[in-house]
Design an enzyme around this catalytic site. Structure first.
Site, PDB file in Angstrom:
ATOM      1  N   ASN A  52       9.538  -0.441   1.337  1.00  0.00           N
ATOM      2  CA  ASN A  52      10.062   0.905   1.175  1.00  0.00           C
ATOM      3  C   ASN A  52       9.231   1.910   1.962  1.00  0.00           C
ATOM      4  O   ASN A  52       8.215   1.569   2.563  1.00  0.00           O
ATOM      5  CB  ASN A  52      10.068   1.259  -0.314  1.00  0.00           C
ATOM      6  CG  ASN A  52       8.707   1.028  -0.936  1.00  0.00           C
ATOM      7  OD1 ASN A  52       8.416  -0.085  -1.366  1.00  0.00           O
ATOM      8  ND2 ASN A  52       7.867   2.034  -0.943  1.00  0.00           N
ATOM      9  N   CYS A  55      -4.408   5.402 -13.768  1.00  0.00           N
ATOM     10  CA  CYS A  55      -4.618   4.490 -14.905  1.00  0.00           C
ATOM     11  C   CYS A  55      -3.416   3.635 -15.265  1.00  0.00           C
ATOM     12  O   CYS A  55      -3.569   2.500 -15.723  1.00  0.00           O
ATOM     13  CB  CYS A  55      -5.035   5.274 -16.149  1.00  0.00           C
ATOM     14  SG  CYS A  55      -6.299   6.528 -15.857  1.00  0.00           S
ATOM     15  N   ASP A  78      12.368   3.412  -3.571  1.00  0.00           N
ATOM     16  CA  ASP A  78      11.513   2.218  -3.633  1.00  0.00           C
ATOM     17  C   ASP A  78      12.336   0.924  -3.575  1.00  0.00           C
ATOM     18  O   ASP A  78      11.920  -0.110  -4.082  1.00  0.00           O
ATOM     19  CB  ASP A  78      10.630   2.236  -4.898  1.00  0.00           C
ATOM     20  CG  ASP A  78       9.557   1.153  -4.890  1.00  0.00           C
ATOM     21  OD1 ASP A  78       9.098   0.782  -3.798  1.00  0.00           O
ATOM     22  OD2 ASP A  78       9.193   0.670  -5.980  1.00  0.00           O
ATOM     23  N   GLY A  83       0.778  -1.237   0.000  1.00  0.00           N
ATOM     24  CA  GLY A  83       0.000   0.000   0.000  1.00  0.00           C
ATOM     25  C   GLY A  83       0.807   1.282   0.000  1.00  0.00           C
ATOM     26  O   GLY A  83       0.228   2.370   0.003  1.00  0.00           O
ATOM     27  N   GLU A  99       2.332   2.967  -2.138  1.00  0.00           N
ATOM     28  CA  GLU A  99       2.248   3.883  -3.278  1.00  0.00           C
ATOM     29  C   GLU A  99       0.915   4.616  -3.321  1.00  0.00           C
ATOM     30  O   GLU A  99       0.764   5.593  -4.048  1.00  0.00           O
ATOM     31  CB  GLU A  99       2.449   3.109  -4.594  1.00  0.00           C
ATOM     32  CG  GLU A  99       3.896   2.761  -4.882  1.00  0.00           C
ATOM     33  CD  GLU A  99       4.456   1.644  -4.012  1.00  0.00           C
ATOM     34  OE1 GLU A  99       3.708   0.703  -3.674  1.00  0.00           O
ATOM     35  OE2 GLU A  99       5.639   1.703  -3.649  1.00  0.00           O
TER      36      GLU A  99
HETATM   37 CA    CA Z   1       7.088  -0.302  -3.404  1.00  0.00          CA
END
Ligand code: CA
Length: 695
Positions: A273, A619, A318, A194, A196
């Site tokens: 991350n 998207c 990340d 989660g 991001e």
């Molecule tokens: Ca990640």
């Protein structure tokens, strides 16, 4: 062993009463041992996560006779990334949206199926793309599955009936599960993702495997100090954070890499991350930000912190440490070390003493520029100037795909080698236009606190390899170039073989010692899942799910070049055996999108620019960078829906394609829909102009 009798070590003769009833137990003793190889009862075959089988019928001499035994078509499935489990001649696997099946391994006959109805439960979570699920767990007579909407479901593995169900997340938040649950000592453990799409604070939770009741939870990063800390580990971790990190969640979500270590009775978790990625927002005065990007050892009974090793202090790229954690006894001279091996995204291969977390070695597995090396005295990476994009735009190796992603590595104790699929590609980092002080965390859309590239990725931008790695010497022994860039996990056997599928649809067996290619078959569709092997009535089989999918497909043309266009190629479960003589069923040839460019459509550049921003937030995770689909979802440049405002409104705002996995965005305004149309038309025109210039 269905319908047969067998002697157990205790002297008891047990007879299976009917097909589907169990003779082999799945418990701590089976999962701690290599066993006879007849089952593949856990994600990494046993607790070690080595993905090593002691079976030898298929070996370097016989593998040329390997052929297709049977094929099961899986209509309705898309991404297939799971490790199937095999117990007593029954294959258990999860498909797209965790649809679960039990299949007779000898024949491919379907025994039962269970649909957890993840689409119906997912709500806005469908916006996080991943229909993928990495597989089930078996404990005793239970089969335990996870769902993208955050549930664990315990099934009776002989009947497929639901026995219990537990919600593991707050459904109002953008957490999700794609990882396989792991079992140990009567418990089942799961984390989530989660970072991001949410102000995410990572955690893992252990439940009773028979009832689903919560046993313990471990938070990966500290919360707001004003609320008090859950334990001393969180108090310690809070000293490594600055600013008001809790408002951004902090991150550390453990969406994959969890290994139970029976020798030290500890659970090893590989943590994620930061939330957001950019440390300048998350923890503005710096700090290590524990326990991001770490391996944390937890007491298996209580979940209490024991030790940790952090691979990326203060991470900002990340570079999570969510990859698999493999246990092995490694011999250094005449000393044997109880080691763990870990190849996280950051490009180094780590060997760690799992008794205490001491770093033994960390060597580069591919091209890495963010750090020159890892200092073995301090255990810390030595970063290169500019790598934190502190001086403006910076090109850094590796990319957020990582040098190694979640695609499993395997370890063969006979060769002493680890077999790892790697990706070598860079990413551009910049945050000049990001307002750190005004930044707000996202909620069900993507915002990671950097100017995130959502442009198309060229076909030759990334290279991929299968690397055979000597963990003691810290060096490559052999490597093969693989098709770009998203190749699945490996499996290795006492037959001195390594098996791996490939992005281009080939399934290959290599000599484990030399890397020589000994057998190849073309399965006509991109492979994203790792193979497993087992035996039934003394005959060895290999099974593999074939269904192109996963996050690597966001890379536009880089992913689309193989021609695995959305909805074209059948999804299948293949089973192979020596002298198997079934045909590979037909599959359509590779196919690519044909962008549509109505010449009378006048593109408004400013509106298209706004559309690109919306596309990047909501998207591209499914439809691909630069509006070039890698195969996870339709290519919008040729979609008739994007040519009609009414149709677009029906799908995006009203949710007309929800049952296909297309989420609803009911808050989108007319102007936002217009902006998306203009952006997609601009990308379609760009493609048709390129074709006209280079027919
Ligand atoms: Ca990640």
């Amino acid at each position: 062993m269905n319908g047969t009798c067998r002697w157990f070590a205790t002297g008891v003769l047990a007879c299976a009463m009917q097909a589907g009833s169990a003779a082999n137990a799945v418990d701590d003793s089976t999962l701690s041992a290599v066993g006879d190889g007849s089952d593949w009862p856990a994600f990494g075959r046993n607790y070690s996560e080595q993905r090593y089988s002691p079976l030898t019928e298929i070996n370097t001499d016989t593998v040329a006779r390997l052929g297709v035994e049977w094929v099961m078509d899986l209509p309705g499935d898309r991404s297939l990334v799971a490790t199937p489990l095999v117990v007593d001649g029954v294959i258990y696997f999860t498909g797209s949206f965790s649809k679960t099946r039990a299949v007779e391994a000898k024949t491919g006959k379907l025994l039962w199926e269970y649909d957890p109805q993840a689409i119906e439960h997912a709500g806005d979570r469908l916006r996080i793309m991943w229909d993928q699920n990495k597989g089930p767990a078996v404990w005793g007579d239970k089969l335990i599955i996870s769902t993208i909407d955050g549930r664990l479901v315990g099934l009776n593995r002989h009947t497929g009936e639901k026995v219990w169900e537990t919600m593991t997340i707050d459904p109002r938040r953008a957490y999700y599960i794609t990882g396989a649950p792991k079992v140990f000592k009567g418990k089942v453990i799961i984390g989530n993702g989660g970072t991001e799409q949410e102000a995410a604070r990572g955690y893992v939770t252990a439940y009773d495997a028979d009832t689903g009741e919560q046993a313990w939870r471990f938070w990966v990063v500290p919360g707001n100090p004003a609320d008090g800390f859950e334990n001393e580990a969180m108090e310690m971790a809070a000293k490594t954070w600055t600013g008001e990190w809790w408002k951004h969640g902090g991150g550390g979500n453990t969406w994959h890499g969890i290994t139970y270590d029976p020798e030290f009775d500890q659970v090893l978790i590989g943590t994620g991350n930061g939330s957001p990625w950019n440390q300048k927002i998350r923890s503005p005065e710096g700090g290590d930000n524990l326990f991001l990007c770490s391996i944390v050892a937890l007491d298996a009974d209580t979940g209490e912190y024991k030790w940790h090793y952090q691979t990326v202090p203060g991470e900002t790229w990340d570079y999570n440490s969510n990859m698999d954690i493999v246990l092995a006894d490694l011999k250094y001279g005449d000393q044997t070390v109880k080691a763990l091996m870990h190849a996280p995204k950051n490009g180094f291969f780590y060997v760690i003493n799992r008794e205490n977390g001491e770093l033994l070695s960390a060597e580069k597995l591919g091209k890495v520029t963010w750090a020159s090396h890892v200092d073995l005295k301090t255990g810390r990476p030595v970063e290169t100037a500019g790598a934190r994009y502190e001086d403006g735009e910076e090109l850094v190796w590796p990319s957020p795909f990582g040098t190694h992603s979640w695609h499993a590595m395997s370890y063969n104790p006979n060769t002493g080698l680890v077999y790892i699929p790697t990706i070598e590609m860079p990413a551009v980092w910049k945050d000049d236009k990001v307002d750190f002080t005004a930044w707000q965390p996202p909620h069900f859309f993507v915002n990671v606190g950097v100017e995130f590239g959502t442009e198309d990725t060229p076909a030759d931008y990334g290279e991929a390899f299968l690397v055979a790695w000597d963990p003691i010497k810290g060096e490559k022994v052999w490597k093969h170039e693989l098709p770009p860039q998203w190749n699945p996990g490996t499996m290795t056997t006492a037959g001195n073989l390594v098996f791996e599928g490939r992005a281009d649809g080939k399934f290959v067996a290599y000599h484990a010692g030399t890397g020589e290619i000994l057998w190849t078959i073309d399965l006509g569709h991109g492979i994203s899942a790792p193979p497993v092997t087992y035996s039934v009535d003394g005959r060895q089989y290999v099974s593999l799910l074939v269904g192109w999918g996963g996050a690597g497909l966001i890379a536009g043309t880089l992913a689309a070049q193989h021609g695995w266009k959305y909805g074209v190629h059948p999804r299948r479960l293949y089973t192979f055996a020596l002298d198997g003589d079934a045909a590979v069923p037909p599959s359509p040839p590779p196919a690519w999108a044909t962008p549509v460019d109505p010449k009378d459509f006048v593109i408004d550049d400013a509106l298209a620019g706004y559309g690109q921003h919306i596309y990047a937030q909501s998207c591209f995770l499914c439809h691909g960078g630069g509006a070039v689909s890698g195969g996870n979802a339709p290519d919008l440049r040729e979609s008739p829906i994007v040519l009609s405002k009414a149709a677009l409104h029906d799908v995006v705002v009203n949710g007309a394609k929800r049952m296909n996995g297309m989420p609803r965005f009911k808050h989108f305004t007319d102007r936002e829909l217009d902006a998306l149309m203009h952006y997609v038309r601009k990308m379609a025109r760009k493609a048709s102009t390129a074709v006209a210039a280079n027919p």
